[in-house]
Design a protein around this motif. Structure first.
Motif, PDB file in Angstrom:
ATOM      1  N   LEU A  41     -45.285 -56.236-103.262  1.00  0.00           N
ATOM      2  CA  LEU A  41     -46.490 -55.681-103.129  1.00  0.00           C
ATOM      3  C   LEU A  41     -46.919 -55.606-104.551  1.00  0.00           C
ATOM      4  N   TYR A  42     -48.411 -55.794-104.834  1.00  0.00           N
ATOM      5  CA  TYR A  42     -48.859 -55.475-105.979  1.00  0.00           C
ATOM      6  C   TYR A  42     -50.175 -54.646-105.716  1.00  0.00           C
ATOM      7  N   TYR A  43     -50.491 -53.774-106.627  1.00  0.00           N
ATOM      8  CA  TYR A  43     -51.288 -52.841-106.301  1.00  0.00           C
ATOM      9  C   TYR A  43     -52.553 -52.941-107.529  1.00  0.00           C
ATOM     10  N   GLN A  44     -53.997 -53.038-106.873  1.00  0.00           N
ATOM     11  CA  GLN A  44     -54.928 -53.152-107.757  1.00  0.00           C
ATOM     12  C   GLN A  44     -55.877 -51.851-107.932  1.00  0.00           C
ATOM     13  N   PRO A  45     -56.120 -51.396-108.910  1.00  0.00           N
ATOM     14  CA  PRO A  45     -56.733 -50.068-108.983  1.00  0.00           C
ATOM     15  C   PRO A  45     -58.205 -49.939-108.452  1.00  0.00           C
ATOM     16  N   ILE A  46     -58.551 -49.086-107.779  1.00  0.00           N
ATOM     17  CA  ILE A  46     -59.913 -48.791-107.365  1.00  0.00           C
ATOM     18  C   ILE A  46     -60.388 -47.518-107.939  1.00  0.00           C
ATOM     19  N   VAL A  47     -61.520 -47.814-108.873  1.00  0.00           N
ATOM     20  CA  VAL A  47     -61.781 -46.825-109.957  1.00  0.00           C
ATOM     21  C   VAL A  47     -63.070 -46.116-109.598  1.00  0.00           C
ATOM     22  N   ALA A  49     -66.855 -45.565-110.780  1.00  0.00           N
ATOM     23  CA  ALA A  49     -67.605 -46.453-111.502  1.00  0.00           C
ATOM     24  C   ALA A  49     -68.114 -45.931-112.757  1.00  0.00           C
ATOM     25  N   ARG A  50     -68.373 -44.576-112.692  1.00  0.00           N
ATOM     26  CA  ARG A  50     -68.857 -43.685-113.789  1.00  0.00           C
ATOM     27  C   ARG A  50     -67.721 -43.605-114.872  1.00  0.00           C
ATOM     28  N   SER A  51     -66.548 -42.817-114.153  1.00  0.00           N
ATOM     29  CA  SER A  51     -65.438 -42.635-115.394  1.00  0.00           C
ATOM     30  C   SER A  51     -64.722 -43.565-115.403  1.00  0.00           C
ATOM     31  N   ARG A  52     -64.306 -44.488-114.687  1.00  0.00           N
ATOM     32  CA  ARG A  52     -63.456 -45.385-114.589  1.00  0.00           C
ATOM     33  C   ARG A  52     -61.985 -45.062-114.216  1.00  0.00           C
ATOM     34  N   LYS A  53     -61.865 -43.597-113.867  1.00  0.00           N
ATOM     35  CA  LYS A  53     -60.704 -43.029-113.401  1.00  0.00           C
ATOM     36  C   LYS A  53     -60.091 -43.673-112.002  1.00  0.00           C
ATOM     37  N   ILE A  54     -58.872 -43.908-112.120  1.00  0.00           N
ATOM     38  CA  ILE A  54     -58.220 -44.504-110.795  1.00  0.00           C
ATOM     39  C   ILE A  54     -58.238 -43.495-109.701  1.00  0.00           C
ATOM     40  N   GLU A  55     -58.959 -44.040-108.582  1.00  0.00           N
ATOM     41  CA  GLU A  55     -59.118 -43.076-107.362  1.00  0.00           C
ATOM     42  C   GLU A  55     -57.982 -43.494-106.271  1.00  0.00           C
ATOM     43  N   GLY A  56     -57.772 -44.858-106.442  1.00  0.00           N
ATOM     44  CA  GLY A  56     -56.718 -45.192-105.299  1.00  0.00           C
ATOM     45  C   GLY A  56     -56.427 -46.610-105.881  1.00  0.00           C
ATOM     46  N   PHE A  57     -55.591 -47.410-104.825  1.00  0.00           N
ATOM     47  CA  PHE A  57     -55.145 -48.643-105.156  1.00  0.00           C
ATOM     48  C   PHE A  57     -55.311 -49.519-104.025  1.00  0.00           C
ATOM     49  N   GLU A  58     -55.647 -50.682-103.916  1.00  0.00           N
ATOM     50  CA  GLU A  58     -55.468 -51.679-102.816  1.00  0.00           C
ATOM     51  C   GLU A  58     -54.323 -52.579-102.942  1.00  0.00           C
ATOM     52  N   THR A  59     -53.633 -52.435-101.853  1.00  0.00           N
ATOM     53  CA  THR A  59     -52.195 -53.191-101.758  1.00  0.00           C
ATOM     54  C   THR A  59     -52.586 -54.518-101.385  1.00  0.00           C
ATOM     55  N   LEU A 259     -62.042 -56.315-114.406  1.00  0.00           N
ATOM     56  CA  LEU A 259     -62.272 -55.669-115.805  1.00  0.00           C
ATOM     57  C   LEU A 259     -61.608 -54.186-115.687  1.00  0.00           C
ATOM     58  N   THR A 260     -61.567 -53.562-114.482  1.00  0.00           N
ATOM     59  CA  THR A 260     -61.028 -52.244-114.583  1.00  0.00           C
ATOM     60  C   THR A 260     -59.541 -52.410-114.002  1.00  0.00           C
ATOM     61  N   GLY A 261     -58.804 -53.478-113.754  1.00  0.00           N
ATOM     62  CA  GLY A 261     -57.503 -53.407-113.541  1.00  0.00           C
ATOM     63  C   GLY A 261     -57.096 -54.604-112.524  1.00  0.00           C
ATOM     64  N   ARG A 262     -56.317 -55.609-112.884  1.00  0.00           N
ATOM     65  CA  ARG A 262     -55.740 -56.427-112.229  1.00  0.00           C
ATOM     66  C   ARG A 262     -54.888 -56.187-111.114  1.00  0.00           C
ATOM     67  N   PRO A 263     -54.572 -56.840-110.057  1.00  0.00           N
ATOM     68  CA  PRO A 263     -53.525 -56.373-109.198  1.00  0.00           C
ATOM     69  C   PRO A 263     -51.935 -56.541-109.898  1.00  0.00           C
ATOM     70  N   MET A 264     -51.330 -55.446-109.957  1.00  0.00           N
ATOM     71  CA  MET A 264     -50.158 -55.208-110.758  1.00  0.00           C
ATOM     72  C   MET A 264     -48.950 -54.677-109.911  1.00  0.00           C
ATOM     73  N   PRO A 265     -47.799 -54.894-110.395  1.00  0.00           N
ATOM     74  CA  PRO A 265     -46.435 -54.280-109.804  1.00  0.00           C
ATOM     75  C   PRO A 265     -46.748 -52.654-109.969  1.00  0.00           C
ATOM     76  N   ALA A 266     -45.874 -52.101-109.194  1.00  0.00           N
ATOM     77  CA  ALA A 266     -46.020 -50.725-108.873  1.00  0.00           C
ATOM     78  C   ALA A 266     -45.844 -49.944-110.370  1.00  0.00           C
ATOM     79  N   HIS A 267     -44.734 -50.637-111.021  1.00  0.00           N
ATOM     80  CA  HIS A 267     -44.373 -49.949-112.218  1.00  0.00           C
ATOM     81  C   HIS A 267     -45.498 -50.027-113.350  1.00  0.00           C
TER      82      HIS A 267
END
Ligand code: C2E
Ligand code: CA
Ligand code: CA
Ligand code: CA
Length: 279
Positions: A41-47, A49-59, A259-267
């Motif tokens: 599983l890869y995880y892509q950040p869902i951020v 829009a204003r702060s770009r802080k990570i709120e969750g991930f799509e698997t 732009l705010t994060g590609r799908p990436m491995p958990a680590h």
């Protein structure tokens, strides 16, 4: 050439010499891939829009084949959907994602949510609710931090069945997202009928922002609709600063994209959460 080991998976291309001529061999390989643990599983950040802080991930599922390299989900999910392997893979993904989000939350020291794709066949399966309950109980993840992504097509195959199932999910307070919103065959009536929490606006409406007046109008209309119906909106496939700026300005809360994060491995996702912590 063939490379082994974690994180050393080459990119699969249909033109590779070793690529199978027919999906039949791909299909055969999938069964051994399950045994060999080649799916991950890869995880892509869902951020925000204003702060770009990570709120969750799509698997997002990946198949790291020892010789073919990374086989894209667009190639293997349809096969798994047609031969039923998706039920096994999907159940594994749901459980693994729920386990993983606990680790993410510990690293981030705050609540995060995890979004998991549910295929039409999985959604129709009699075992689906049991799998969901097992994923929640074994991981200890509160259901309200789990988002199940389904498409409009999944809802429309059998709306009566979908309604029953969505209500059972809502009872557990798991949230439902409409994936690829706006691209399926359906009417807006289902927004009234079904307990839906999130709209994921498809990339086709995002990619020509901010120049396209039509796309801008569609996005604004969706955001307006969502506001009145108390739904969250995630803009998918955001690739440029100009797109992000436009979406944030229009009141879109969440974005997801290269732009705010590609799908990436958990680590790698864990490292991204740590960066967030010290910003
Ligand atoms: P999706 O659910 O719409 O997932 C979003 C896709 O867009 C992902 O492709 C993601 O890597 C890609 N993407 C994200 N940001 C950008 C961007 O900024 N630009 C562009 N061009 N693309 C972006 P991916 O990972 O190849 O997955 C393709 C599809 O395969 C998914 O579309 C989903 O329908 C399916 N899929 C992936 N994982 C699973 C799974 O675990 N279960 C099921 N049932 N389906 C899955
Ligand atoms: Ca999705
Ligand atoms: Ca999508
Ligand atoms: Ca996306």
């Amino acid at each position: 050439a063939k490379e082994k080991g974690k994180g050393r998976c080459m990119v699969y291309s249909a033109r590779d010499k070793g690529a199978p001529a027919h999906d039949i061999s791909l299909e055969a390989a999938m069964f051994s891939a399950v045994r060999e643990g080649e799916f991950l599983l890869y995880y892509q950040p869902i951020v925000s829009a204003r702060s770009r802080k990570i709120e969750g991930f799509e698997t997002l599922m990946r198949w790291c084949h020892p010789t073919l390299g990374m086989v894209p989900p667009a190639r293997f999910i349809p096969i798994a959907e047609s031969n039923g392997l998706i039920n096994l893979l999907g159940a594994w993904a749901l459980k693994a994602a729920c386990m993983q989000v606990r680790q993410f939350e510990l690293a981030a020291r705050r609540e995060l949510y995890i979004s998991v794709n549910i295929s039409p066949r999985q959604f129709r399966s009699d075992q689906f609710l049991d799998v969901l309950d097992e994923a929640l109980s074994m991981s200890g993840v509160p259901a309200n931090r789990l988002v199940l992504e389904i498409t409009e097509g999944t809802l429309m195959v059998d709306p009566a069945h979908a309604e029953g199932l969505l209500l059972r999910m809502a009872e557990r307070s798991a949230r439902i997202a409409i994936d690829d919103f706006g691209t399926g065959y359906s009417s807006l009536a289902y927004l009234k009928r079904f307990p839906i929490s999130v709209l994921k606006v498809d990339r086709t409406f995002i990619k020509d922002l901010p120049d396209s007046r039509k796309d801008a109008a569609i996005c604004s209309a969706v955001l307006d609709l969502a506001r009145h119906l108390d739904l969250s909106v995630v803009a998918e496939g955001v690739e440029t600063e100009a797109q992000l700026a436009r979406l944030a300005q229009s009141g879109c809360h969440y974005v997801q994209g290269y732009l705010t994060g590609r799908p990436m491995p958990a680590h790698v996702a864990l490292a991204a959460l740590n960066d967030d912590l010290y910003e």
